[in-house]
Design a protein around this motif. Structure first.
Motif, PDB file in Angstrom:
ATOM      1  N   PRO A   3       0.830  -1.199   0.000  1.00  0.00           N
ATOM      2  CA  PRO A   3       0.000   0.000   0.000  1.00  0.00           C
ATOM      3  C   PRO A   3       0.863   1.246   0.000  1.00  0.00           C
ATOM      4  O   PRO A   3       2.041   1.201   0.349  1.00  0.00           O
ATOM      5  CB  PRO A   3      -0.807  -0.124   1.306  1.00  0.00           C
ATOM      6  N   ALA A   4       0.287   2.341  -0.399  1.00  0.00           N
ATOM      7  CA  ALA A   4       1.025   3.602  -0.436  1.00  0.00           C
ATOM      8  C   ALA A   4       1.438   3.997   0.964  1.00  0.00           C
ATOM      9  O   ALA A   4       0.737   3.711   1.933  1.00  0.00           O
ATOM     10  CB  ALA A   4       0.145   4.691  -1.035  1.00  0.00           C
ATOM     11  N   PRO A   5       2.603   4.642   1.124  1.00  0.00           N
ATOM     12  CA  PRO A   5       3.031   5.087   2.435  1.00  0.00           C
ATOM     13  C   PRO A   5       1.951   5.939   3.086  1.00  0.00           C
ATOM     14  O   PRO A   5       1.316   6.769   2.442  1.00  0.00           O
ATOM     15  CB  PRO A   5       4.286   5.926   2.126  1.00  0.00           C
ATOM     16  N   GLY A   6       1.771   5.701   4.384  1.00  0.00           N
ATOM     17  CA  GLY A   6       0.767   6.456   5.122  1.00  0.00           C
ATOM     18  C   GLY A   6      -0.502   5.676   5.340  1.00  0.00           C
ATOM     19  O   GLY A   6      -1.330   6.041   6.159  1.00  0.00           O
ATOM     20  N   VAL A   7      -0.698   4.574   4.572  1.00  0.00           N
ATOM     21  CA  VAL A   7      -1.881   3.755   4.783  1.00  0.00           C
ATOM     22  C   VAL A   7      -1.715   2.955   6.062  1.00  0.00           C
ATOM     23  O   VAL A   7      -0.658   2.417   6.336  1.00  0.00           O
ATOM     24  CB  VAL A   7      -2.110   2.801   3.582  1.00  0.00           C
ATOM     25  N   ALA A   8      -2.753   2.870   6.862  1.00  0.00           N
ATOM     26  CA  ALA A   8      -2.672   2.159   8.142  1.00  0.00           C
ATOM     27  C   ALA A   8      -2.270   0.725   7.902  1.00  0.00           C
ATOM     28  O   ALA A   8      -2.707   0.075   6.969  1.00  0.00           O
ATOM     29  CB  ALA A   8      -4.020   2.213   8.853  1.00  0.00           C
ATOM     30  N   ALA A   9      -1.424   0.231   8.791  1.00  0.00           N
ATOM     31  CA  ALA A   9      -0.922  -1.135   8.645  1.00  0.00           C
ATOM     32  C   ALA A   9      -1.210  -1.943   9.877  1.00  0.00           C
ATOM     33  O   ALA A   9      -0.376  -2.641  10.398  1.00  0.00           O
ATOM     34  CB  ALA A   9       0.574  -1.098   8.375  1.00  0.00           C
ATOM     35  N   SER A  10      -2.416  -1.871  10.361  1.00  0.00           N
ATOM     36  CA  SER A  10      -2.788  -2.617  11.560  1.00  0.00           C
ATOM     37  C   SER A  10      -2.807  -4.100  11.267  1.00  0.00           C
ATOM     38  O   SER A  10      -3.265  -4.539  10.223  1.00  0.00           O
ATOM     39  CB  SER A  10      -4.172  -2.170  12.038  1.00  0.00           C
ATOM     40  N   SER A  11      -2.310  -4.890  12.211  1.00  0.00           N
ATOM     41  CA  SER A  11      -2.233  -6.338  12.002  1.00  0.00           C
ATOM     42  C   SER A  11      -3.280  -7.084  12.791  1.00  0.00           C
ATOM     43  O   SER A  11      -3.367  -8.287  12.729  1.00  0.00           O
ATOM     44  CB  SER A  11      -0.853  -6.829  12.425  1.00  0.00           C
ATOM     45  N   MET A  12      -4.092  -6.376  13.579  1.00  0.00           N
ATOM     46  CA  MET A  12      -5.120  -7.037  14.360  1.00  0.00           C
ATOM     47  C   MET A  12      -6.480  -6.536  13.892  1.00  0.00           C
ATOM     48  O   MET A  12      -6.583  -5.496  13.234  1.00  0.00           O
ATOM     49  CB  MET A  12      -4.921  -6.750  15.854  1.00  0.00           C
ATOM     50  N   PRO A  13      -7.575  -7.244  14.242  1.00  0.00           N
ATOM     51  CA  PRO A  13      -8.894  -6.822  13.793  1.00  0.00           C
ATOM     52  C   PRO A  13      -9.200  -5.422  14.280  1.00  0.00           C
ATOM     53  O   PRO A  13      -8.862  -5.057  15.403  1.00  0.00           O
ATOM     54  CB  PRO A  13      -9.822  -7.859  14.457  1.00  0.00           C
ATOM     55  N   PRO A  14      -9.829  -4.591  13.435  1.00  0.00           N
ATOM     56  CA  PRO A  14     -10.121  -3.223  13.858  1.00  0.00           C
ATOM     57  C   PRO A  14     -11.106  -3.198  15.003  1.00  0.00           C
ATOM     58  O   PRO A  14     -11.976  -4.056  15.124  1.00  0.00           O
ATOM     59  CB  PRO A  14     -10.726  -2.595  12.598  1.00  0.00           C
ATOM     60  N   ALA A  15     -10.967  -2.208  15.856  1.00  0.00           N
ATOM     61  CA  ALA A  15     -11.816  -2.116  17.037  1.00  0.00           C
ATOM     62  C   ALA A  15     -13.209  -1.630  16.690  1.00  0.00           C
ATOM     63  O   ALA A  15     -14.115  -1.703  17.496  1.00  0.00           O
ATOM     64  CB  ALA A  15     -11.179  -1.178  18.060  1.00  0.00           C
TER      65      ALA A  15
ATOM     66  N   GLY B 210      -0.126  12.323  19.010  1.00  0.00           N
ATOM     67  CA  GLY B 210      -0.933  12.439  17.806  1.00  0.00           C
ATOM     68  C   GLY B 210      -1.691  11.167  17.483  1.00  0.00           C
ATOM     69  O   GLY B 210      -1.685  10.199  18.247  1.00  0.00           O
ATOM     70  N   ALA B 211      -2.337  11.161  16.326  1.00  0.00           N
ATOM     71  CA  ALA B 211      -3.083   9.993  15.861  1.00  0.00           C
ATOM     72  C   ALA B 211      -2.110   8.850  15.559  1.00  0.00           C
ATOM     73  O   ALA B 211      -0.963   9.090  15.173  1.00  0.00           O
ATOM     74  CB  ALA B 211      -3.884  10.348  14.619  1.00  0.00           C
ATOM     75  N   PRO B 212      -2.538   7.587  15.719  1.00  0.00           N
ATOM     76  CA  PRO B 212      -1.624   6.445  15.563  1.00  0.00           C
ATOM     77  C   PRO B 212      -0.884   6.392  14.235  1.00  0.00           C
ATOM     78  O   PRO B 212       0.328   6.187  14.211  1.00  0.00           O
ATOM     79  CB  PRO B 212      -2.549   5.235  15.744  1.00  0.00           C
ATOM     80  N   ASP B 213      -1.580   6.563  13.106  1.00  0.00           N
ATOM     81  CA  ASP B 213      -0.898   6.443  11.811  1.00  0.00           C
ATOM     82  C   ASP B 213       0.226   7.454  11.677  1.00  0.00           C
ATOM     83  O   ASP B 213       1.333   7.122  11.247  1.00  0.00           O
ATOM     84  CB  ASP B 213      -1.904   6.628  10.675  1.00  0.00           C
ATOM     85  N   ALA B 214      -0.057   8.709  12.036  1.00  0.00           N
ATOM     86  CA  ALA B 214       0.971   9.746  11.942  1.00  0.00           C
ATOM     87  C   ALA B 214       2.103   9.477  12.929  1.00  0.00           C
ATOM     88  O   ALA B 214       3.276   9.705  12.621  1.00  0.00           O
ATOM     89  CB  ALA B 214       0.352  11.120  12.206  1.00  0.00           C
ATOM     90  N   PHE B 215       1.756   8.964  14.107  1.00  0.00           N
ATOM     91  CA  PHE B 215       2.755   8.692  15.142  1.00  0.00           C
ATOM     92  C   PHE B 215       3.724   7.598  14.695  1.00  0.00           C
ATOM     93  O   PHE B 215       4.938   7.724  14.842  1.00  0.00           O
ATOM     94  CB  PHE B 215       2.047   8.283  16.434  1.00  0.00           C
ATOM     95  N   PHE B 216       3.200   6.508  14.139  1.00  0.00           N
ATOM     96  CA  PHE B 216       4.037   5.361  13.790  1.00  0.00           C
ATOM     97  C   PHE B 216       4.798   5.544  12.480  1.00  0.00           C
ATOM     98  O   PHE B 216       5.807   4.874  12.258  1.00  0.00           O
ATOM     99  CB  PHE B 216       3.187   4.095  13.684  1.00  0.00           C
ATOM    100  N   GLN B 217       4.345   6.430  11.630  1.00  0.00           N
ATOM    101  CA  GLN B 217       4.822   6.455  10.257  1.00  0.00           C
ATOM    102  C   GLN B 217       6.337   6.636  10.137  1.00  0.00           C
ATOM    103  O   GLN B 217       6.987   5.986   9.331  1.00  0.00           O
ATOM    104  CB  GLN B 217       4.097   7.568   9.486  1.00  0.00           C
ATOM    105  N   ASP B 218       6.923   7.516  10.931  1.00  0.00           N
ATOM    106  CA  ASP B 218       8.349   7.812  10.767  1.00  0.00           C
ATOM    107  C   ASP B 218       9.221   7.258  11.893  1.00  0.00           C
ATOM    108  O   ASP B 218      10.383   7.647  12.018  1.00  0.00           O
ATOM    109  CB  ASP B 218       8.555   9.338  10.670  1.00  0.00           C
TER     110      ASP B 218
END
Length: 555
Positions: free
Chosen positions: A284-296, A522-530
């Protein structure tokens, strides 16, 4: 070098209706690296304690346990104590003296080592683990991760030939966990130290281990290579097996194509990159969420009102020591599902205790809905704020789980404590354990029982210190379901954790504590991205693949 062999070992705790271990046979050869996995309560900790005879649990045992072909009970006490080292699941259970320096020296003193030898080993091990700044610190002031490192260093002071580790990464931050695994692998490869390691988080272990042994209900369900384990987990339809695989492995299996059908499932990020290229799968394009567990699922909307606030908070455990928190400013908003990250010793547990009103800041204020927390009565505070400590054993004070749950229900003022205890045990899958002594429960079972007690008061704000520690993947999923339901009902959640995968899947907000202050929020995606270390394996995979694609396009 030493080998460990178990032959038809069966063990039953006193008054238990079934064995904790049943006809277990396995062998760890000289210099082998064996990983034990399995659900909470499957017998992993019991097996390790039986090998280390000094802490062998009470109960009925049959079969044989041998080291180098000789039954462990026939080894001389001094030789057995030095030859087999054990790092326990709960670090507090292993510490016996007041300061870090004394703790490191305790085992060597008991074995009667010469002073010069003790000093040499102390200097080498303290330097290797970075413990020199902590030598004069009291052990009860250390974080859970720091205690775990001190325990491991103290065990290695005796230079054991067999190293047993019971969930050694459970309380370590991501960087410390990787460093620990690297060090254990070096001991295994360079000194031929036999390693038997029990762990639920096996993502980083599959590429390192020689063998995987899985226990189910006290029996050996699998014994083979990591690659064979991955194939077996894929073959089975049991979600407990599939969820035990690394996130990159599960992700690849969910996207199997004709091109990838003959490929071995990847066990690491490095292998996953090769798998992507061979399968033709596009990341997926960078920045797309990469969660490995079922969404809450859908989260309640933020009310954007500050519920719990830290205003210029300072705290130090000793007037001569640096402050753990240094003018910290932060707020928890109503409706948050916030996760607090930070290295071992950064002050996460201290901050949670301050926010729960269990400690008082030396400077600054903590406010609950605008009111100064120190002026709120303990009863009101208890009703509003639920707190789960890092060590679940501290929540237990009675001889059975049933009585502890009943006492928590009484304390919460519930009309029928007995019925409340039964309901809570049923909800958390603990009904069969109600009459067990809390100290005979596995670490994951203790964790769930402590959470059940914490929720008796139905608090509107829940502070959880390492809540996924000791939980197998299915138990973690059940915990997430409970927390998701509470969140949807309006409970605000704050978790201090090192579990990056869990946070990426469920949190609505992530913060990083460093140098006594919040440095990222911040939000998880932005936090984990870099991030390099505070990032899921899928985030690392997609980011590197995305950059590689960008580089190829530029050329």
């Amino acid at each position: 070098m030493a080998s460990i062999e178990l032959e038809q070992v069966t063990f039953t705790y006193p008054d238990a209706d079934r064995p904790a271990l049943s006809r277990v046979s396995l062998r760890a050869a000289h210099g082998e690296f064996v990983v034990l996995c399995g659900a909470s309560g499957s017998g992993k900790s019991t097996l390790l304690r039986l090998i280390k005879r000094e802490v062998s649990p009470g109960g009925r045992v049959s079969g044989a346990i041998r080291m180098d072909g000789m039954p462990v009970e026939r080894w001389a006490s001094r030789e057995a104590a030095a030859a087999i080292g054990l790092v326990m699941q709960h670090p507090d259970n292993q510490m016996v003296v007041d300061t870090v320096e004394h703790e490191l020296a305790f085992g060597m003193e008991n074995l009667g080592l010469e002073r010069n030898a003790m000093r040499r080993r102390m200097a080498e091990m303290a330097g290797f683990f970075g413990l020199e700044p902590l030598l004069s610190r009291r052990t009860d002031e250390l974080s859970g991760g720091q205690k775990q490192l001190v325990n491991l260093a103290a065990v290695l002071m005796l230079q054991p030939r067999v190293l047993l580790l019971d969930e050694p990464m459970a309380q370590l931050d991501p960087l410390a966990a990787r460093e620990l695994l690297g060090m254990i692998k070096r001991l295994n490869e360079e000194w031929a130290m036999t390693v038997i390691l029990s762990e639920h988080r096996i993502d980083e272990l599959l590429p390192l281990a020689d063998r995987i042994v899985r226990l189910d209900r006290g029996e050996v369900a699998f014994d083979g290579t990591p690659r064979a384990y991955a194939r077996e987990a894929v073959r089975r339809s049991d979600p407990a097996w599939r969820l035990s695989l690394p996130a990159v492995t599960r992700w690849a299996l969910e996207r199997e194509t004709a091109a990838s059908r003959g490929l071995e499932p990847p066990l690491s990020v490095k292998e996953a990159r090769s798998w992507l290229e061979a399968s033709g799968e596009r990341p997926p394009a960078p920045g797309v969420a990469a969660s490995s567990m079922p969404p809450a699922g859908a989260h309640p909307k933020h009310l954007n009102q500050a519920l719990l606030t830290a205003e210029g908070v300072f705290f130090a455990y000793d007037k001569h020591a640096p402050a753990v928190l240094q003018g910290l400013e932060w707020e928890l908003r109503a409706g948050d599902w916030a996760v607090l990250f930070g290295g071992n010793g950064s002050g996460k547990s201290t901050l949670l205790q301050l926010l729960a009103g269990l400690r008082q800041p030396q400077r600054g204020k903590v406010r609950l809905a605008g009111a100064k927390l120190s002026r709120i009565s303990p009863a009101e505070r208890y009703a509003a704020i639920g707190y789960l400590t890092q060590n679940p054993v501290l929540h237990y004070a009675h001889d059975t789980l049933r009585e502890d749950l009943r006492q928590a229900a009484r304390h919460a003022g519930l009309p029928d404590p007995a019925a409340a205890a039964e309901r809570a045990a049923e909800d958390f899958g603990l009904a069969a354990l109600l009459d067990r002594h809390p100290h005979d429960l596995s670490g994951g079972e203790q964790q769930l029982g402590a959470l059940a007690m914490t929720l008796m008061s139905r608090p509107r704000l829940l502070l959880l210190d390492e809540p996924t520690k000791g939980l197998d993947p299915l138990a973690k999923l059940r915990l997430a379901e409970h927390l998701t339901a509470l969140h949807r009902q309006g409970t605000t959640l704050l978790l201090a954790t090192h579990d990056v995968e869990f946070a990426a899947s469920y949190a609505t907000r992530c913060s990083l504590l460093f140098g006594g202050v919040i440095v990222a929020d911040g939000a998880p995606d932005a936090f984990f991205q870099d991030n390099l270390f505070y990032a899921t394996s899928l985030h690392r995979l997609f980011r590197t693949q995305g950059r590689a694609a960008e580089g190829a396009g530029a050329r």
